[in-house]
Write an enzyme that holds these catalytic residues in place. Structure first.
Site, short mmCIF file in Angstrom:
data_model
loop_
_atom_site.label_atom_id
_atom_site.label_comp_id
_atom_site.label_asym_id
_atom_site.label_seq_id
_atom_site.Cartn_x
_atom_site.Cartn_y
_atom_site.Cartn_z
N ASP A 179 5.24 -2.49 6.79
CA ASP A 179 4.53 -1.28 6.36
C ASP A 179 3.65 -0.85 7.53
O ASP A 179 3.51 -1.58 8.51
CB ASP A 179 3.67 -1.58 5.12
CG ASP A 179 2.89 -0.34 4.63
OD1 ASP A 179 3.43 0.78 4.73
OD2 ASP A 179 1.75 -0.48 4.18
N SER A 180 3.02 0.32 7.37
CA SER A 180 2.12 0.81 8.42
C SER A 180 0.81 0.02 8.44
O SER A 180 -0.06 0.32 9.24
CB SER A 180 1.80 2.27 8.15
OG SER A 180 1.06 2.38 6.95
N TYR A 236 1.40 6.28 8.95
CA TYR A 236 2.76 6.81 9.08
C TYR A 236 2.87 8.17 8.39
O TYR A 236 3.72 8.98 8.74
CB TYR A 236 3.75 5.87 8.38
CG TYR A 236 4.16 4.63 9.14
CD1 TYR A 236 3.62 4.32 10.39
CD2 TYR A 236 5.11 3.76 8.59
CE1 TYR A 236 4.02 3.17 11.06
CE2 TYR A 236 5.51 2.62 9.26
CZ TYR A 236 4.96 2.32 10.49
OH TYR A 236 5.37 1.18 11.15
N GLY A 237 2.03 8.38 7.40
CA GLY A 237 2.16 9.54 6.52
C GLY A 237 2.11 10.90 7.20
O GLY A 237 2.64 11.88 6.68
N CYS A 286 2.74 5.67 -2.73
CA CYS A 286 2.45 5.11 -1.41
C CYS A 286 1.99 3.69 -1.68
O CYS A 286 1.23 3.47 -2.63
CB CYS A 286 1.34 5.92 -0.72
SG CYS A 286 0.53 5.08 0.67
N THR A 287 2.45 2.75 -0.88
CA THR A 287 2.18 1.35 -1.22
C THR A 287 0.71 0.96 -1.04
O THR A 287 0.30 -0.11 -1.50
CB THR A 287 3.09 0.41 -0.41
OG1 THR A 287 2.92 0.69 0.98
CG2 THR A 287 4.54 0.61 -0.80
N HIS A 288 -0.06 1.80 -0.39
CA HIS A 288 -1.50 1.53 -0.30
C HIS A 288 -2.22 1.84 -1.63
O HIS A 288 -3.26 1.25 -1.93
CB HIS A 288 -2.15 2.39 0.79
CG HIS A 288 -1.92 1.89 2.18
ND1 HIS A 288 -0.71 1.95 2.80
CD2 HIS A 288 -2.77 1.31 3.07
CE1 HIS A 288 -0.81 1.44 4.02
NE2 HIS A 288 -2.07 1.05 4.21
N CYS A 322 7.12 0.62 2.46
CA CYS A 322 6.38 1.85 2.77
C CYS A 322 7.23 3.02 2.28
O CYS A 322 8.39 3.16 2.70
CB CYS A 322 6.18 1.93 4.28
SG CYS A 322 5.57 3.52 4.85
N ASN A 323 6.67 3.83 1.40
CA ASN A 323 7.44 4.96 0.86
C ASN A 323 7.78 5.98 1.94
O ASN A 323 8.86 6.58 1.92
CB ASN A 323 6.64 5.66 -0.24
CG ASN A 323 6.56 4.84 -1.51
OD1 ASN A 323 7.41 4.96 -2.38
ND2 ASN A 323 5.56 3.98 -1.60
N THR A 324 6.85 6.19 2.87
CA THR A 324 7.08 7.20 3.91
C THR A 324 8.24 6.79 4.81
O THR A 324 9.17 7.57 5.04
CB THR A 324 5.80 7.39 4.76
OG1 THR A 324 4.67 7.48 3.90
CG2 THR A 324 5.90 8.62 5.63
N1 DGL Z 1 2.00 2.72 2.86
C1 DGL Z 1 2.74 3.81 3.31
C2 DGL Z 1 3.54 4.50 2.21
O1 DGL Z 1 3.90 3.84 1.26
C3 DGL Z 1 2.19 4.79 4.30
C4 DGL Z 1 0.75 4.93 4.52
C5 DGL Z 1 0.50 5.64 5.82
O2 DGL Z 1 0.57 4.95 6.84
O3 DGL Z 1 0.31 6.85 5.81
O4 DGL Z 1 3.82 5.66 2.27
#
Ligand code: DGL
Length: 240
Positions: free
Chosen positions: A6-7, A38-39, A174-176, A69-71
């Site tokens: 993930d990011s 990453y977003g 988003c996984t965060h 990471c969804n992105t």
């Molecule tokens: N955790 C990531 C996601 O699921 C991206 C967060 C990021 O770096 O913007 O999209």
């Protein structure tokens, strides 16, 4: 060995779910906090970044890769699947779960700009749109969570999400975001949360059986691309 990336530490929300049922495998978790977030990155930038990570993980002996990471999943999974000769498991926002639930009520779907602008997301959304979903792009929120900035997280929710008071469901795309469920509840009340972690765990189990990956010691290696000590400590405390 299974590689997860993930990011940053957000993917730990997926990893925790995986470890509940699949603890007896060896894992490397790669947190790319050097390139966080990453977003907001273009697909071209992101492809170069994830190409390096997956290359590293495969060279380290990973037989399966999980994009936590969804992105990166939305923008890079096809490229990675074509390029690398290992199964690549990708997370996606849990729209189908809400669609299948079929109960009345509004849903708020939160995700990064990269995810929401992607073709993959559009396809998923159009397939499972029940006409009761509000889409909210949450630029900057994952960074605040990554840095554990409590005060700013609360300000952000009050400023951008309070208007959704009354929704029944929240899809954490988003996984965060699962890391701030409590803060979201403080403002939006007793909502139902949905995320893609369980789907990833199920798919990983299926792939493990398919390729016949042997059980092992259950070791976990954590790598942070910025070698950030705070992040390393936070990862372990979130995992335990
Ligand atoms: N955790 C990531 C996601 O699921 C991206 C967060 C990021 O770096 O913007 O999209």
């Amino acid at each position: 060995m299974i590689g997860i990336f993930d990011s940053g530490i957000g993917g730990v929300t997926v990893f925790r779910e995986i470890l509940k049922t699949l603890p007896n495998y060896d894992y490397i978790y790669y947190s790319d906090s050097l390139n966080n977030p990453y977003g907001d990155k273009s697909q071209k930038e992101l492809l170069a970044i994830v190409d390096n990570i997956v290359n590293y993980l495969v060279n380290r002996g990973c037989k399966i890769i999980v994009i936590a990471c969804n992105t990166a999943s939305a923008l890079c999974k096809e490229y990675l699947r074509e390029k690398f000769n290992v199964p690549i498991i990708a997370i996606e926002p849990a729209i189908k779960q809400v669609y299948d639930k079929k109960t009345p009520g509004k849903t708020l779907l939160m995700a990064t700009k990269g995810t929401m602008d992607s073709e993959k997301f559009r396809e998923l959304y159009e397939k499972y749109d029940n006409k009761e979903i509000y889409l909210q792009e949450c630029a900057g929120l994952a960074d605040l969570i990554e840095n554990d900035d409590q005060e700013q997280i609360r300000e952000y929710i009050n400023k951008y999400l309070k208007k959704y008071q009354g929704v029944e469901n929240i899809i954490l795309g988003c996984t965060h975001y699962p890391l701030i469920k409590e803060e979201l509840k403080e403002v939006l009340g007793d909502v139902y949360f949905y995320d893609g972690a369980k789907g990833v765990e199920k798919e990983l189990e299926r792939v493990i059986n398919k390729i016949g990956l042997e059980q092992s010691k259950g070791s976990i290696e954590f790598i942070d691309s910025a070698k950030n000590k705070k992040k390393i400590d936070r990862f372990w405390s979130l995992l335990n």
